[in-house]
Write a protein that holds these residues in place. Sequence first.
Motif, mmCIF file in Angstrom:
data_model
loop_
_atom_site.group_PDB
_atom_site.id
_atom_site.type_symbol
_atom_site.label_atom_id
_atom_site.label_comp_id
_atom_site.label_asym_id
_atom_site.label_seq_id
_atom_site.Cartn_x
_atom_site.Cartn_y
_atom_site.Cartn_z
ATOM 1 N N LEU A 35 38.529 52.531 56.066
ATOM 2 C CA LEU A 35 39.691 52.917 57.178
ATOM 3 C C LEU A 35 39.835 54.388 57.220
ATOM 4 O O LEU A 35 39.775 55.166 56.356
ATOM 5 C CB LEU A 35 41.152 52.120 56.748
ATOM 6 N N THR A 36 40.460 54.863 58.330
ATOM 7 C CA THR A 36 40.943 56.199 58.622
ATOM 8 C C THR A 36 42.273 55.945 59.292
ATOM 9 O O THR A 36 42.646 55.032 59.818
ATOM 10 C CB THR A 36 39.958 56.953 59.408
ATOM 11 N N GLY A 37 43.002 57.233 59.391
ATOM 12 C CA GLY A 37 44.286 57.300 60.105
ATOM 13 C C GLY A 37 45.070 58.395 59.676
ATOM 14 O O GLY A 37 44.599 59.300 59.125
ATOM 15 N N ALA A 38 46.427 58.155 60.050
ATOM 16 C CA ALA A 38 47.383 59.111 59.952
ATOM 17 C C ALA A 38 48.775 58.652 59.690
ATOM 18 O O ALA A 38 49.096 57.667 60.006
ATOM 19 C CB ALA A 38 47.371 60.193 60.951
ATOM 20 N N TYR A 86 40.661 59.902 63.690
ATOM 21 C CA TYR A 86 40.745 60.711 62.514
ATOM 22 C C TYR A 86 39.518 60.313 61.831
ATOM 23 O O TYR A 86 39.511 59.784 60.687
ATOM 24 C CB TYR A 86 41.945 60.302 61.856
ATOM 25 N N PRO A 87 38.577 60.621 62.285
ATOM 26 C CA PRO A 87 37.162 60.160 61.508
ATOM 27 C C PRO A 87 36.865 60.872 60.346
ATOM 28 O O PRO A 87 36.137 60.234 59.370
ATOM 29 C CB PRO A 87 36.253 60.629 62.616
ATOM 30 N N GLU A 88 37.478 61.864 59.875
ATOM 31 C CA GLU A 88 37.223 62.636 58.909
ATOM 32 C C GLU A 88 37.971 62.238 57.627
ATOM 33 O O GLU A 88 37.853 62.852 56.520
ATOM 34 C CB GLU A 88 37.343 64.216 59.053
ATOM 35 N N THR A 89 39.176 61.476 57.928
ATOM 36 C CA THR A 89 40.089 61.472 56.700
ATOM 37 C C THR A 89 40.656 60.078 56.573
ATOM 38 O O THR A 89 40.940 59.448 57.660
ATOM 39 C CB THR A 89 41.218 62.375 56.867
ATOM 40 N N PRO A 90 40.559 59.606 55.309
ATOM 41 C CA PRO A 90 41.126 58.366 55.103
ATOM 42 C C PRO A 90 42.712 58.085 55.481
ATOM 43 O O PRO A 90 43.239 56.987 55.889
ATOM 44 C CB PRO A 90 40.871 57.775 53.795
ATOM 45 N N MET A 91 43.409 59.280 55.350
ATOM 46 C CA MET A 91 44.770 59.120 55.696
ATOM 47 C C MET A 91 45.243 60.573 55.738
ATOM 48 O O MET A 91 45.378 61.386 54.734
ATOM 49 C CB MET A 91 45.761 58.484 54.751
ATOM 50 N N ALA A 92 45.502 60.998 56.894
ATOM 51 C CA ALA A 92 46.011 62.312 57.321
ATOM 52 C C ALA A 92 47.583 62.343 57.204
ATOM 53 O O ALA A 92 48.289 61.220 57.673
ATOM 54 C CB ALA A 92 45.625 62.973 58.671
ATOM 55 N N LEU A 93 48.353 63.332 56.545
ATOM 56 C CA LEU A 93 49.843 63.522 56.665
ATOM 57 C C LEU A 93 50.018 64.428 57.887
ATOM 58 O O LEU A 93 49.663 65.612 57.685
ATOM 59 C CB LEU A 93 50.147 63.872 55.472
ATOM 60 N N LEU A 94 50.867 63.874 58.929
ATOM 61 C CA LEU A 94 50.842 65.045 59.897
ATOM 62 C C LEU A 94 52.306 65.082 60.252
ATOM 63 O O LEU A 94 53.273 64.372 60.094
ATOM 64 C CB LEU A 94 50.177 64.154 61.238
ATOM 65 N N LEU A 95 52.620 66.253 60.863
ATOM 66 C CA LEU A 95 53.795 66.445 61.473
ATOM 67 C C LEU A 95 53.901 65.880 62.973
ATOM 68 O O LEU A 95 52.854 65.681 63.415
ATOM 69 C CB LEU A 95 54.006 68.151 61.582
#
Length: 135
Positions: A35-38, A86-95
């Motif tokens: 899985l990936t996402g944000a 978000y292909p490069e990260t399993p979970m991005a923390l975003l603003l």
Amino acid sequence: MRRLMYLSHALTSMTEEKTAAIVEKSRRKNAACGLTGALVFSDGAFLQILEGPEAAVAARFAAIRTDARHHDITVISDTTAGLRCYPETPMALLLPDQLPEDARQALGSLYALRPQPQRRGLRDLLPRFTPQLAA
């Protein structure tokens, strides 16, 4: 590939440290199942985007639904997608301003998505008091 986006509200006071801990744990779990996402946390609300294989998204979202740290889960979008956001990260923390436009709009309309109590005007309430006034 399935992409799921949802909003929810924190049950407890959420700090940057707690949010970062959630993201770190999610990165490990998501990486293990493709899985990936944000995740965005703003004003007591979470917005999360999960993307990946259908079964993996379904299983992860089922676990998320039982997480006691939040409530009022509202699915904003649940679609099939050809490419990952978000292909490069399993979970991005975003603003919030780092989100795709549809996610930014969903977060911006957070309060509009919650059911609003029906407001009663004085005219609606008067009949309830009339018998008492006549007595």
